[in-house]
Design a protein around this motif. Structure first.
Motif, short mmCIF file in Angstrom:
data_model
loop_
_atom_site.label_atom_id
_atom_site.label_comp_id
_atom_site.label_asym_id
_atom_site.label_seq_id
_atom_site.Cartn_x
_atom_site.Cartn_y
_atom_site.Cartn_z
N LEU A 190 -15.99 7.19 -1.01
CA LEU A 190 -14.64 7.25 -1.55
C LEU A 190 -14.16 5.92 -2.11
CD1 LEU A 190 -12.97 9.39 1.29
CD2 LEU A 190 -14.01 10.17 -0.85
N ASP A 191 -14.89 4.84 -1.80
CA ASP A 191 -14.53 3.51 -2.29
C ASP A 191 -13.09 3.15 -1.95
OD1 ASP A 191 -15.12 1.07 -3.45
OD2 ASP A 191 -14.48 1.71 -5.45
N LEU A 192 -12.72 3.42 -0.70
CA LEU A 192 -11.36 3.11 -0.24
C LEU A 192 -11.33 1.72 0.38
CD1 LEU A 192 -10.45 6.53 1.43
CD2 LEU A 192 -9.60 5.64 -0.75
N PRO A 193 -10.17 1.09 0.43
CA PRO A 193 -10.08 -0.24 1.06
C PRO A 193 -10.26 -0.16 2.57
CG PRO A 193 -7.90 0.57 0.47
CD PRO A 193 -8.89 1.53 -0.13
N TRP A 194 -10.72 -1.25 3.16
CA TRP A 194 -10.97 -1.26 4.60
C TRP A 194 -9.69 -1.02 5.39
CZ3 TRP A 194 -8.37 -4.76 7.58
CH2 TRP A 194 -7.88 -5.91 6.96
N GLN A 195 -8.54 -1.33 4.80
CA GLN A 195 -7.27 -1.14 5.49
C GLN A 195 -7.01 0.34 5.80
OE1 GLN A 195 -7.76 -3.02 2.81
NE2 GLN A 195 -6.54 -4.92 2.88
N ALA A 196 -7.47 1.23 4.92
CA ALA A 196 -7.26 2.66 5.14
C ALA A 196 -8.04 3.13 6.36
CB ALA A 196 -7.69 3.44 3.90
N LEU A 197 -9.25 2.62 6.53
CA LEU A 197 -10.08 3.02 7.67
C LEU A 197 -9.50 2.48 8.97
CD1 LEU A 197 -12.65 4.32 8.76
CD2 LEU A 197 -13.85 2.19 8.29
N VAL A 198 -9.08 1.23 8.97
CA VAL A 198 -8.49 0.63 10.18
C VAL A 198 -7.23 1.40 10.58
CG1 VAL A 198 -7.35 -1.43 11.09
CG2 VAL A 198 -9.51 -1.65 9.84
N GLY A 199 -6.39 1.74 9.61
CA GLY A 199 -5.16 2.46 9.90
C GLY A 199 -5.40 3.83 10.51
N LEU A 200 -6.49 4.49 10.10
CA LEU A 200 -6.82 5.81 10.61
C LEU A 200 -7.06 5.80 12.12
CD1 LEU A 200 -7.42 8.79 9.81
CD2 LEU A 200 -9.81 8.10 9.52
N CYS A 201 -7.50 4.66 12.65
CA CYS A 201 -7.83 4.56 14.08
C CYS A 201 -6.62 4.76 14.98
CB CYS A 201 -8.45 3.20 14.38
SG CYS A 201 -10.10 2.99 13.67
N ALA A 202 -5.41 4.63 14.44
CA ALA A 202 -4.21 4.81 15.26
C ALA A 202 -3.98 6.27 15.63
CB ALA A 202 -2.99 4.26 14.53
N VAL A 203 -4.55 7.20 14.86
CA VAL A 203 -4.28 8.63 15.08
C VAL A 203 -4.75 9.12 16.45
CG1 VAL A 203 -4.71 10.96 14.22
CG2 VAL A 203 -4.25 9.10 12.61
N PRO A 204 -6.02 8.90 16.84
CA PRO A 204 -6.44 9.39 18.17
C PRO A 204 -5.68 8.71 19.31
CG PRO A 204 -8.16 8.03 17.21
CD PRO A 204 -7.16 8.31 16.12
N GLY A 205 -5.18 7.51 19.09
CA GLY A 205 -4.37 6.85 20.11
C GLY A 205 -3.09 7.63 20.39
N VAL A 206 -2.46 8.14 19.35
CA VAL A 206 -1.25 8.95 19.51
C VAL A 206 -1.57 10.25 20.25
CG1 VAL A 206 0.55 10.22 18.28
CG2 VAL A 206 -0.17 7.96 17.46
#
Length: 428
Positions: free
Chosen positions: A171-187
């Protein structure tokens, strides 16, 4: 025998989700490490960026270690439920802080380290709670169930690794998008854990007081042998796992995270057989056998320059390290049950502390080797991007760093052998 809670199955799967989230976060940190280094650390200090990213990655282990040290002895007082809720909060807050730190200019290095400490604190809160809970609700099968639980660590690593490849390569997305996704399972973890009650630990049910639990490791000198062993086993398993993307991306000319995904998939399967192997060989026998393929795998990873040798090396490494962490926890819980969550926490603390020191050292070895291969700092900085000479220097640096780690399981072979012989003689 400890009376088991009626929601034992739900509690086990909450523990699974907590550990899965920790592993997912760990894999994302490893997968994004090279991108973070290039984007945030190379611009401020290219000469030491390898050591800097090693320190940043290691800071999550510092948070892990501090959390274990604080929460483990107080688990029965604060409750496992609150500890897991703390973990969920850190899993949510940590990624957010990393994103905020990345845009902080010259302060990025300091703020990245602080963000990683918070993120790692959630991992420590997880280990401080889920291991004693699992040992309590499955007191008759500690090695088997702790390995079953920790099978979800590699499952989380596989998921995080695949997400890294998807985000960066497809998808050639920025690394920030992947790091931000990690918050979801925490919730999700926080919401799920809030709906269940958790039992007291095994030592508390047996009537061991807080003072007795705290004193137990210091009254049993043998406990500290296991503390030292855990320092080495964690360095064999987790340090290369966190370093693999930075190092092997250079030698394989492909994302090093692929190797970590493959290794973790093997570990996920193998950990479901730990209970049977423990009954057949004993925990020390199982750990002793693991050191041989671990040594061979790490050494061969250092020399792998194409897919097939890397696959063979990764397979050996996976078989070597797959049982180490959970079997060490079970071994201590079995031998020193009165140490309770404090004893298990101290062993986890040793593992976390090891990585905190080992990762920056790997980074230093890597930096020194790349400069030596290039002929000095000026020569290294003059190398054109994507040139064969730059690739050769970085590949040589990766080889040196992995060969250093390969020494550790050799030492473990003799230590596990000595412990096993001593215990067998003691039994008659």
């Amino acid at each position: 025998m400890t009376q088991q809670p009626p929601n034992r199955r739900a509690l086990f799967w909450i523990c699974v989700l907590a550990l899965f989230t920790a592993a997912l976060s760990n894999a994302v940190r490893a997968g994004a490490a090279n991108a973070i280094k290039l984007a945030a650390l190379d611009p401020i200090d290219a000469q030491h960026s390898g050591e800097m990213i090693g320190t940043v990655l290691g800071s999550s282990f510092l948070g892990f270690a501090l959390s274990l040290l604080v929460i483990s002895p107080l688990l029965d007082r604060i409750g496992a439920k609150r500890a897991i809720m703390v973990a969920a909060a850190c899993y949510t807050l940590g990624p957010v802080l990393v994103l905020l730190a990345a845009g902080a200019g010259s302060s990025v290095y300091v703020l990245l380290n602080l963000a990683m400490v918070v993120w790692g604190f959630g991992w420590g809160a997880t280990e401080a709670s889920i291991n004693p809970v699992t040992a309590t609700i499955y007191a008759d099968d500690k090695t088997g169930k702790l390995n079953n639980l920790h099978a979800w660590w590699p499952a989380g690593v596989v998921t995080g690794g695949l997400l890294s490849l998807l985000f960066f390569k497809s998808l050639d997305l920025p690394w920030q998008a992947l790091v931000g996704l990690c918050a979801v399972p925490g919730v999700v973890l926080g919401i799920w854990a809030s709906r269940h009650s958790f039992p007291r630990t095994e030592s508390a049910v047996q009537g061991v007081t807080f003072g007795e639990m705290m004193a137990e490791p210091f009254k049993r000198p043998g406990f500290w042998v296991f503390f030292a062993i855990m320092f080495l086993t964690a360095s064999t398993e987790l340090a290369p796992g966190a370093w693999v993307d930075v190092a092997l991306t250079q030698t394989l000319n492909a994302p090093g995270i692929i190797v970590l995904i493959y290794v973790s998939a093997i570990m996920f399967v193998m950990r479901h057989f730990a209970g049977a192997l423990d009954r057949r060989f004993s925990d020390m026998g199982l750990l002793l056998m693991c050191t041989v393929p671990a040594t061979a795998g790490l050494y061969l990873l250092s020399t792998a320059s194409s897919a097939l040798p890397a696959l063979i090396a990764a397979t050996l490494w996976a078989f070597g390290v797959c049982f180490m962490w959970p079997t060490m926890l079970a071994a201590v819980s079995r031998r020193y049950p009165r140490s309770g969550p404090w004893g298990i926490g101290l062993i986890g603390f040793a593992g976390a502390l090891a990585i905190y020191f080992v990762l920056p050292e790997l980074g230093r070895i890597y930096d020194d080797a790349k400069l030596a291969k290039a002929g000095g700092m000026a020569a290294f900085e003059a190398l054109p991007a994507d040139s064969p000479a730059l690739h050769a220097a970085l590949a040589y640096a990766a080889e040196k760093s992995f060969k250093t780690v390969a020494i550790i399981p050799v030492v473990l072979f003799f230590i596990f052998g000595a412990v096993r012989l001593t215990e067998r003689k003691r039994k008659g």
